[in-house]
Design an enzyme around this catalytic site. Structure first.
Site, PDB file in Angstrom:
ATOM      1  N   ASN A   1      41.290 -40.492 -73.164  1.00  0.00           N
ATOM      2  CA  ASN A   1      42.563 -40.894 -73.740  1.00  0.00           C
ATOM      3  C   ASN A   1      43.334 -41.648 -72.662  1.00  0.00           C
ATOM      4  O   ASN A   1      43.478 -41.143 -71.547  1.00  0.00           O
ATOM      5  CB  ASN A   1      43.407 -39.683 -74.158  1.00  0.00           C
ATOM      6  CG  ASN A   1      42.733 -38.856 -75.232  1.00  0.00           C
ATOM      7  OD1 ASN A   1      42.021 -39.380 -76.073  1.00  0.00           O
ATOM      8  ND2 ASN A   1      42.958 -37.550 -75.213  1.00  0.00           N
TER       9      ASN A   1
ATOM     10  N   HIS B   1      41.329 -40.523 -65.907  1.00  0.00           N
ATOM     11  CA  HIS B   1      40.422 -39.407 -66.144  1.00  0.00           C
ATOM     12  C   HIS B   1      40.063 -39.332 -67.617  1.00  0.00           C
ATOM     13  O   HIS B   1      40.701 -39.939 -68.469  1.00  0.00           O
ATOM     14  CB  HIS B   1      41.059 -38.081 -65.712  1.00  0.00           C
ATOM     15  CG  HIS B   1      42.144 -37.606 -66.637  1.00  0.00           C
ATOM     16  ND1 HIS B   1      43.390 -38.209 -66.732  1.00  0.00           N
ATOM     17  CD2 HIS B   1      42.165 -36.578 -67.539  1.00  0.00           C
ATOM     18  CE1 HIS B   1      44.123 -37.584 -67.629  1.00  0.00           C
ATOM     19  NE2 HIS B   1      43.415 -36.592 -68.151  1.00  0.00           N
TER      20      HIS B   1
ATOM     21  N   GLN C   1      37.774 -36.485 -70.551  1.00  0.00           N
ATOM     22  CA  GLN C   1      37.459 -35.079 -70.800  1.00  0.00           C
ATOM     23  C   GLN C   1      36.096 -34.952 -71.472  1.00  0.00           C
ATOM     24  O   GLN C   1      35.569 -35.925 -72.030  1.00  0.00           O
ATOM     25  CB  GLN C   1      38.538 -34.451 -71.688  1.00  0.00           C
ATOM     26  CG  GLN C   1      39.928 -34.478 -71.076  1.00  0.00           C
ATOM     27  CD  GLN C   1      40.966 -33.835 -71.974  1.00  0.00           C
ATOM     28  OE1 GLN C   1      40.928 -32.626 -72.214  1.00  0.00           O
ATOM     29  NE2 GLN C   1      41.896 -34.628 -72.478  1.00  0.00           N
TER      30      GLN C   1
ATOM     31  N   HIS D   1      46.739 -40.060 -63.935  1.00  0.00           N
ATOM     32  CA  HIS D   1      45.547 -40.371 -63.133  1.00  0.00           C
ATOM     33  C   HIS D   1      44.374 -40.743 -64.049  1.00  0.00           C
ATOM     34  O   HIS D   1      44.186 -40.110 -65.095  1.00  0.00           O
ATOM     35  CB  HIS D   1      45.164 -39.145 -62.297  1.00  0.00           C
ATOM     36  CG  HIS D   1      44.199 -39.431 -61.203  1.00  0.00           C
ATOM     37  ND1 HIS D   1      44.575 -39.503 -59.876  1.00  0.00           N
ATOM     38  CD2 HIS D   1      42.870 -39.667 -61.211  1.00  0.00           C
ATOM     39  CE1 HIS D   1      43.523 -39.764 -59.135  1.00  0.00           C
ATOM     40  NE2 HIS D   1      42.464 -39.868 -59.932  1.00  0.00           N
TER      41      HIS D   1
ATOM     42  N   HIS E   1      44.810 -43.155 -57.812  1.00  0.00           N
ATOM     43  CA  HIS E   1      45.749 -42.739 -58.863  1.00  0.00           C
ATOM     44  C   HIS E   1      46.227 -43.908 -59.712  1.00  0.00           C
ATOM     45  O   HIS E   1      46.490 -43.753 -60.910  1.00  0.00           O
ATOM     46  CB  HIS E   1      46.954 -42.038 -58.224  1.00  0.00           C
ATOM     47  CG  HIS E   1      47.995 -41.592 -59.199  1.00  0.00           C
ATOM     48  ND1 HIS E   1      47.927 -40.373 -59.858  1.00  0.00           N
ATOM     49  CD2 HIS E   1      49.128 -42.208 -59.655  1.00  0.00           C
ATOM     50  CE1 HIS E   1      48.974 -40.247 -60.662  1.00  0.00           C
ATOM     51  NE2 HIS E   1      49.716 -41.347 -60.556  1.00  0.00           N
TER      52      HIS E   1
ATOM     53  N   CYS F   1      44.665 -36.078 -57.922  1.00  0.00           N
ATOM     54  CA  CYS F   1      44.459 -36.816 -56.683  1.00  0.00           C
ATOM     55  C   CYS F   1      43.765 -35.907 -55.657  1.00  0.00           C
ATOM     56  O   CYS F   1      43.802 -34.676 -55.788  1.00  0.00           O
ATOM     57  CB  CYS F   1      45.802 -37.293 -56.125  1.00  0.00           C
ATOM     58  SG  CYS F   1      46.517 -38.687 -57.037  1.00  0.00           S
TER      59      CYS F   1
END
EC number: 2.7.7.12
Length: 348
Positions: free
Chosen positions: A156, A169, A171, A167, A116, A73
């Site tokens: 994922n 996101h 990679q 949160h 979030h 966040c």
């Protein structure tokens, strides 16, 4: 798109991606962080011929913190996080607990939104387009690193998948080798070309799905999505641009413009598979791109593979003896049934 580069307190790189050219990103990371210590090592399996990353430092990574302690966040009200700014659109930064580091590659975190409680499916088309721009930019930058052979952008979602931060996101992994899955695809493509007088395996696969029709999930002007004939997972969709390209860098403007609408629709359908009242569908979303220096990279086809390990409400697909021990998947949901369900839950 405007990109602003800065450094975190421990020296890791952080990049802001903004849709506005006049965005100002001058917040400073004021946390008292020491230097990041990693212990990443690549070891080769002599029997299987593949590579394994040994990364013992990841045992100490943050695990499912409460929302008010989320490190992804924005920083505000005196609480300092991985993102120094009080708000952001899309952020990419070097992972503090990377699986790959130094000569063994690089790992980055992509924060899709500062919200979030959102998910990728909640993003508007403009925000999703900005994420695509960030994926593309990072692919270009990481491809320029001498040790990097392949870039993998992925998300994922869900505790069932193994996510350690709630949160929204994803990679990016920059591998110092060609991954085993990609090597197998390239080998299959070469064998197909030799067998058919030079035909492209990816082109023929997509054409066969169109000809059959039963497993097509979504057919847009510049993208097509289908459940593969031999799907490994209960609900698995492959998304291809209609014009074959090796990586995100080669996507034309028309495909890039249409992608947000197509991808967001697929994600929304995934959340409707199991009916109303069910928790969000856990999934892996994975971009497959050609290795940068492979002699046959132009024969590879960029595509996205989206799949869930949930096979029915309250039941997961576990990788048990056959899958884990012998790499032979057993799928309980016929691909034609999965495709039909994904068509049934289309947005009105």
């Amino acid at each position: 798109m405007k990109k602003t580069a800065t450094r975190l307190a421990d020296g890791r790189e952080l990049l802001y991606y903004d849709s506005r050219d006049d965005a100002v990103r001058d917040a400073v990371d004021r946390r008292p962080l020491g230097a990041t210590v990693t212990a990443s090592e690549i070891r080769r399996d002599p029997l299987l011929g593949d590579s394994v990353a040994i990364a013992s430092h990841r045992q100490e990574r943050t695990y499912l913190p409460p929302a008010d302690q989320c490190p992804l966040c924005p920083s505000h009200d005196g609480r300092l996080t991985e993102i120094p700014a009080a708000d952001y659109e899309v952020v990419v930064f070097e992972n503090r607990f990377p699986s790959l580091a130094g000569d063994s590659g690089r790992c980055e975190v992509v924060c899709f939104t500062s919200d979030h409680d959102a998910s990728f499916a909640d993003l508007g088309p403009g925000q999703a387009a900005l994420v695509l721009d960030a994926w593309t930019d990072r692919t270009a930058e990481l491809a320029a690193l001498p040790a990097v052979e392949q870039v993998f952008c992925f998300e994922n979602r869900g505790r069932e998948i193994g996510v350690t931060l709630a949160h929204p996101h994803g990679q990016i992994y920059a591998y110092p080798f060609v991954t085993p899955r990609t090597e197998r695809m390239l080998a299959s493509a070469a064998a197909h070309a030799a067998r058919t007088g030079g035909r492209n395996l990816f082109d023929d696969t997509v054409a066969q799905e169109h000809a059959d029709g039963r497993r097509i999930v979504l057919d847009a002007e510049h993208w097509t999505a289908f459940v593969p004939y031999a799907a490994h997972w209960p609900y698995e969709v492959h998304l291809y641009p209609r014009r074959r390209v090796p990586d995100l860098l080669a996507l034309d403007a028309a495909a890039r413009t249409e992608f947000p609408q197509v991808y967001l629709e697929l994600l929304k359908r995934f959340d409707r598979i199991f009916g109303p009242g069910q928790p969000p569908t856990p999934y892996v979303s994975a971009w497959h791109q050609a290795p940068f220096r492979h002699p046959e990279r132009t024969e590879f086809a960029l595509h996205l593979e989206l799949f869930t390990i949930r096979r029915s409400p309250g039941k997961l697909k576990f990788l048990a003896g056959s899958e884990s021990g012998m790499n032979v998947f057993i799928n309980d949901v016929p691909p034609e049934t999965a495709a039909r369900r994904l068509r049934e839950v289309a947005s009105e």
